[in-house]
Motif scaffolding. Sequence first.
Motif, mmCIF file in Angstrom:
data_model
loop_
_atom_site.group_PDB
_atom_site.id
_atom_site.type_symbol
_atom_site.label_atom_id
_atom_site.label_comp_id
_atom_site.label_asym_id
_atom_site.label_seq_id
_atom_site.Cartn_x
_atom_site.Cartn_y
_atom_site.Cartn_z
ATOM 1 N N LEU A 18 -1.723 6.026 3.867
ATOM 2 C CA LEU A 18 -3.059 5.838 4.437
ATOM 3 C C LEU A 18 -3.947 7.076 4.258
ATOM 4 N N LEU A 19 -3.467 8.217 4.743
ATOM 5 C CA LEU A 19 -4.296 9.418 4.665
ATOM 6 C C LEU A 19 -4.494 9.860 3.214
ATOM 7 N N ARG A 61 -7.151 7.719 1.725
ATOM 8 C CA ARG A 61 -8.459 8.114 2.267
ATOM 9 C C ARG A 61 -8.960 9.385 1.589
ATOM 10 N N TYR A 76 -6.922 16.768 10.057
ATOM 11 C CA TYR A 76 -6.136 15.835 9.247
ATOM 12 C C TYR A 76 -5.734 16.343 7.863
ATOM 13 N N GLU A 130 -9.960 -2.145 7.054
ATOM 14 C CA GLU A 130 -8.701 -2.425 7.748
ATOM 15 C C GLU A 130 -8.924 -2.792 9.210
HETATM 16 C C1 IPM Z 1 -6.261 5.257 12.566
HETATM 17 C C2 IPM Z 1 -4.818 5.600 12.732
HETATM 18 C C3 IPM Z 1 -4.457 6.673 11.721
HETATM 19 C C4 IPM Z 1 -5.330 7.882 11.997
HETATM 20 C C5 IPM Z 1 -2.975 7.067 11.686
HETATM 21 C C6 IPM Z 1 -2.090 5.861 11.476
HETATM 22 C C7 IPM Z 1 -2.692 8.116 10.645
HETATM 23 O O1 IPM Z 1 -4.534 5.992 14.019
HETATM 24 O O2 IPM Z 1 -6.624 4.734 11.497
HETATM 25 O O3 IPM Z 1 -7.034 5.492 13.495
HETATM 26 O O4 IPM Z 1 -4.970 8.738 12.825
HETATM 27 O O5 IPM Z 1 -6.390 7.975 11.395
#
Ligand code: IPM
Length: 368
Positions: A90-91, A94, A137, A277
């Motif tokens: 995910l990260l 992004r 992050y 999402e």
């Molecule tokens: C969100 C989630 C993610 C974040 C996690 C799963 C890494 O909590 O999309 O808000 O912290 O951004």
Amino acid sequence: MKNYNIAVIGGDGTGPEVVREAIKVLDVAAKKFDLKLNYTDYDFGGERYLRTKEVLPDSAATELRKFPAILLGAIGHPDVKPGILEKGILLRLRFEMEQYINLRPVKLYDERFCPLKDKKPEHIDFVVVRENNEGLYTGSGGFVFKGTPNEVAVQESINTRRGVERCLRYAFDYTRRRHKENKLTLCGKTNVLTYAFDLWERTFHEVGAKDYPDITRDYAHVDATTMWFVKNPEWFDVIVTDNMFGDIITDLGAMIQGGMGIAAGGNINPQGTSMFEPIGGSAPKYTGKNVINPLAAICAGQMLLDFLGETEAAKAIEDAVISTVRNHLKSLAAGKMGYGTKEVGDLVAQTLADAKTVPAKAPAKKKK
Ligand code: IPM
Ligand code: MN
């Protein structure tokens, strides 16, 4: 007929089943508004990782960048240590696709589902613009003397002028486009985080005064923001904040709009590939039980069409969601909706199919 290629990452847990419902609804919208949506599936997620030991192929971002938009279900698997998939899929997506905005609308569709006393849809309708590529992050930091009594852990918040400014400019532009109260609130912690939010605040006022004089600038500390979400959510129009604060306040935002079952978000690269999402996670205990609420994923599909410029189709999906919520659902929580996952998808699809659509108005001709 407009043609769009969309990448689909069903992901983990209930991700694939909610994405299926979102696609069901997107297909009805496509038919109605004369669009062609072509989907390409990607199997990134926990299952693939457990099978192959590869979190994400290095080619993933390059490959996905060919698409204007991605529909994502959820990432997170109970058999994989927390952090591996979240950071690795995910990260990473992004960051690598420079989706520097996380756009999270907080909108109450039906007062029955608001946990706040006396708050109605007209009180809860704001948008959080969360910075999505920097802050706490980035993974910057480290350990010293790990595992010893002298252990030190440092986790740094990275805030660049470029990253902060592009996020603020997006938020100002968005506030202007939304044209509701024309008010943008910076949410920060200027009384303690005197470097990071000094940069945010200076840039906010500099950019705002110079290029957005029509937008009212407001400021709230993050702790006060959470208080006002509960006490006076009607004060907000658009909120802009850093990555960590945005993460935290949007979970609270989701709760006041009716819960994770309805909350959607977009990871946006305004010039590139954006990823939409449901923000609720993979909910593994509900997997395959046909009980999870698909509306958040359906709303993610709505945001995706809006991003592609198909604003009418997006609006029609939102209207169908609102009507389904108000006329059919007993609750927005998993297992309590009065319908199953598929049936809620069917209800929205049917409502959308039956809706009268007003054809786009031709631009009015100027009289001579
Ligand atoms: C969100 C989630 C993610 C974040 C996690 C799963 C890494 O909590 O999309 O808000 O912290 O951004
Ligand atoms: Mn979160």
